[in-house]
Design a protein around this motif. Structure first.
Motif, mmCIF file in Angstrom:
data_model
loop_
_atom_site.group_PDB
_atom_site.id
_atom_site.type_symbol
_atom_site.label_atom_id
_atom_site.label_comp_id
_atom_site.label_asym_id
_atom_site.label_seq_id
_atom_site.Cartn_x
_atom_site.Cartn_y
_atom_site.Cartn_z
ATOM 1 N N ASP A 12 -2.944 -2.984 -11.257
ATOM 2 C CA ASP A 12 -2.930 -3.327 -12.683
ATOM 3 C C ASP A 12 -1.778 -2.652 -13.417
ATOM 4 O O ASP A 12 -1.098 -3.288 -14.229
ATOM 5 C CB ASP A 12 -4.255 -2.954 -13.343
ATOM 6 N N SER A 13 -1.555 -1.363 -13.150
ATOM 7 C CA SER A 13 -0.460 -0.674 -13.840
ATOM 8 C C SER A 13 0.894 -1.218 -13.389
ATOM 9 O O SER A 13 1.830 -1.262 -14.183
ATOM 10 C CB SER A 13 -0.555 0.836 -13.662
ATOM 11 N N LEU A 14 0.982 -1.657 -12.153
ATOM 12 C CA LEU A 14 2.217 -2.282 -11.692
ATOM 13 C C LEU A 14 2.460 -3.589 -12.440
ATOM 14 O O LEU A 14 3.549 -3.819 -12.968
ATOM 15 C CB LEU A 14 2.164 -2.535 -10.187
ATOM 16 N N GLU A 70 0.831 -1.207 0.000
ATOM 17 C CA GLU A 70 0.000 0.000 0.000
ATOM 18 C C GLU A 70 0.862 1.253 0.000
ATOM 19 O O GLU A 70 0.570 2.219 -0.702
ATOM 20 C CB GLU A 70 -0.934 -0.004 1.209
ATOM 21 N N ARG A 71 1.944 1.245 0.782
ATOM 22 C CA ARG A 71 2.858 2.382 0.820
ATOM 23 C C ARG A 71 3.489 2.630 -0.540
ATOM 24 O O ARG A 71 3.571 3.751 -1.021
ATOM 25 C CB ARG A 71 3.961 2.109 1.851
ATOM 26 N N TYR A 72 3.947 1.549 -1.183
ATOM 27 C CA TYR A 72 4.580 1.674 -2.501
ATOM 28 C C TYR A 72 3.586 2.225 -3.519
ATOM 29 O O TYR A 72 3.911 3.161 -4.263
ATOM 30 C CB TYR A 72 5.117 0.312 -2.963
ATOM 31 N N LEU A 73 2.400 1.665 -3.568
ATOM 32 C CA LEU A 73 1.410 2.127 -4.535
ATOM 33 C C LEU A 73 1.023 3.582 -4.277
ATOM 34 O O LEU A 73 0.871 4.368 -5.214
ATOM 35 C CB LEU A 73 0.177 1.216 -4.517
ATOM 36 N N GLU A 74 0.904 3.940 -3.016
ATOM 37 C CA GLU A 74 0.554 5.320 -2.670
ATOM 38 C C GLU A 74 1.659 6.290 -3.088
ATOM 39 O O GLU A 74 1.390 7.348 -3.655
ATOM 40 C CB GLU A 74 0.302 5.431 -1.172
ATOM 41 N N LEU A 75 2.901 5.920 -2.819
ATOM 42 C CA LEU A 75 4.021 6.802 -3.144
ATOM 43 C C LEU A 75 4.249 6.943 -4.645
ATOM 44 O O LEU A 75 4.648 8.001 -5.117
ATOM 45 C CB LEU A 75 5.305 6.297 -2.479
ATOM 46 N N THR A 76 4.002 5.878 -5.390
ATOM 47 C CA THR A 76 4.266 5.921 -6.833
ATOM 48 C C THR A 76 3.057 6.350 -7.652
ATOM 49 O O THR A 76 3.206 6.722 -8.809
ATOM 50 C CB THR A 76 4.713 4.537 -7.348
ATOM 51 N N GLY A 77 1.876 6.260 -7.070
ATOM 52 C CA GLY A 77 0.677 6.580 -7.829
ATOM 53 C C GLY A 77 0.224 5.448 -8.736
ATOM 54 O O GLY A 77 -0.725 5.603 -9.499
ATOM 55 N N LEU A 78 0.898 4.324 -8.642
ATOM 56 C CA LEU A 78 0.512 3.154 -9.439
ATOM 57 C C LEU A 78 -0.664 2.452 -8.783
ATOM 58 O O LEU A 78 -0.895 2.605 -7.586
ATOM 59 C CB LEU A 78 1.675 2.167 -9.551
ATOM 60 N N ASP A 79 -1.376 1.677 -9.567
ATOM 61 C CA ASP A 79 -2.375 0.771 -9.018
ATOM 62 C C ASP A 79 -1.904 -0.642 -9.346
ATOM 63 O O ASP A 79 -0.969 -0.820 -10.122
ATOM 64 C CB ASP A 79 -3.779 1.068 -9.559
ATOM 65 N N ASN A 118 1.279 -4.483 -15.334
ATOM 66 C CA ASN A 118 1.529 -4.178 -16.741
ATOM 67 C C ASN A 118 2.885 -3.530 -16.963
ATOM 68 O O ASN A 118 3.396 -3.539 -18.076
ATOM 69 C CB ASN A 118 0.426 -3.275 -17.297
ATOM 70 N N GLY A 119 3.475 -2.973 -15.909
ATOM 71 C CA GLY A 119 4.750 -2.292 -16.036
ATOM 72 C C GLY A 119 5.956 -3.119 -15.649
ATOM 73 O O GLY A 119 7.055 -2.583 -15.546
ATOM 74 N N LEU A 120 5.768 -4.405 -15.468
ATOM 75 C CA LEU A 120 6.889 -5.239 -15.023
ATOM 76 C C LEU A 120 8.030 -5.306 -16.033
ATOM 77 O O LEU A 120 9.146 -5.657 -15.666
ATOM 78 C CB LEU A 120 6.404 -6.638 -14.670
ATOM 79 N N ASP A 121 7.771 -4.962 -17.282
ATOM 80 C CA ASP A 121 8.849 -4.928 -18.274
ATOM 81 C C ASP A 121 9.310 -3.496 -18.549
ATOM 82 O O ASP A 121 10.103 -3.257 -19.449
ATOM 83 C CB ASP A 121 8.423 -5.623 -19.561
ATOM 84 N N ASP A 122 8.837 -2.553 -17.755
ATOM 85 C CA ASP A 122 9.187 -1.141 -17.895
ATOM 86 C C ASP A 122 10.319 -0.818 -16.914
ATOM 87 O O ASP A 122 10.177 -0.987 -15.697
ATOM 88 C CB ASP A 122 7.951 -0.290 -17.591
ATOM 89 N N VAL A 123 11.433 -0.350 -17.430
ATOM 90 C CA VAL A 123 12.603 -0.062 -16.591
ATOM 91 C C VAL A 123 12.256 0.952 -15.500
ATOM 92 O O VAL A 123 12.725 0.833 -14.364
ATOM 93 C CB VAL A 123 13.781 0.436 -17.461
ATOM 94 N N ALA A 124 11.435 1.935 -15.808
ATOM 95 C CA ALA A 124 11.080 2.957 -14.813
ATOM 96 C C ALA A 124 10.310 2.343 -13.642
ATOM 97 O O ALA A 124 10.537 2.707 -12.487
ATOM 98 C CB ALA A 124 10.268 4.068 -15.462
ATOM 99 N N VAL A 125 9.421 1.418 -13.922
ATOM 100 C CA VAL A 125 8.653 0.761 -12.862
ATOM 101 C C VAL A 125 9.575 -0.125 -12.033
ATOM 102 O O VAL A 125 9.522 -0.111 -10.799
ATOM 103 C CB VAL A 125 7.470 -0.044 -13.437
ATOM 104 N N LEU A 126 10.430 -0.870 -12.694
ATOM 105 C CA LEU A 126 11.381 -1.718 -11.970
ATOM 106 C C LEU A 126 12.313 -0.872 -11.101
ATOM 107 O O LEU A 126 12.559 -1.199 -9.941
ATOM 108 C CB LEU A 126 12.191 -2.567 -12.941
ATOM 109 N N ALA A 127 12.793 0.218 -11.652
ATOM 110 C CA ALA A 127 13.686 1.095 -10.897
ATOM 111 C C ALA A 127 12.965 1.693 -9.694
ATOM 112 O O ALA A 127 13.540 1.772 -8.601
ATOM 113 C CB ALA A 127 14.227 2.199 -11.801
#
Length: 68
Positions: free
Chosen positions: A20-22, A9-18, A24-33
């Protein structure tokens, strides 16, 4: 990282991700970083994540450096 509800919950709140977007972003370098940055900023989370992945915290930090 998402196995612990409070940490997730802390991670999602801080990043603004939900969730589903997390996913879907597992192959996105920015999300991984952002995930590795989040863990690196709080040592207890970093240690728990490393244990869950059967790697060392240093390996996670090294992986983060290699993403950029």
């Amino acid at each position: 990282m998402l196995q612990d509800t409070e940490r997730a919950e802390r991670y999602l709140e801080l990043t603004g991700l939900d969730p589903d977007s997390l996913r879907n972003g597992l192959d996105d370098v920015a999300v991984l970083a952002s995930s590795l940055d989040f863990l690196a900023n709080y040592e207890p989370d970093l240690i728990r994540a490393a244990e869950a992945l059967a790697v060392t915290p240093e390996e996670l930090i090294s992986t983060r450096r290699n993403l950029t």
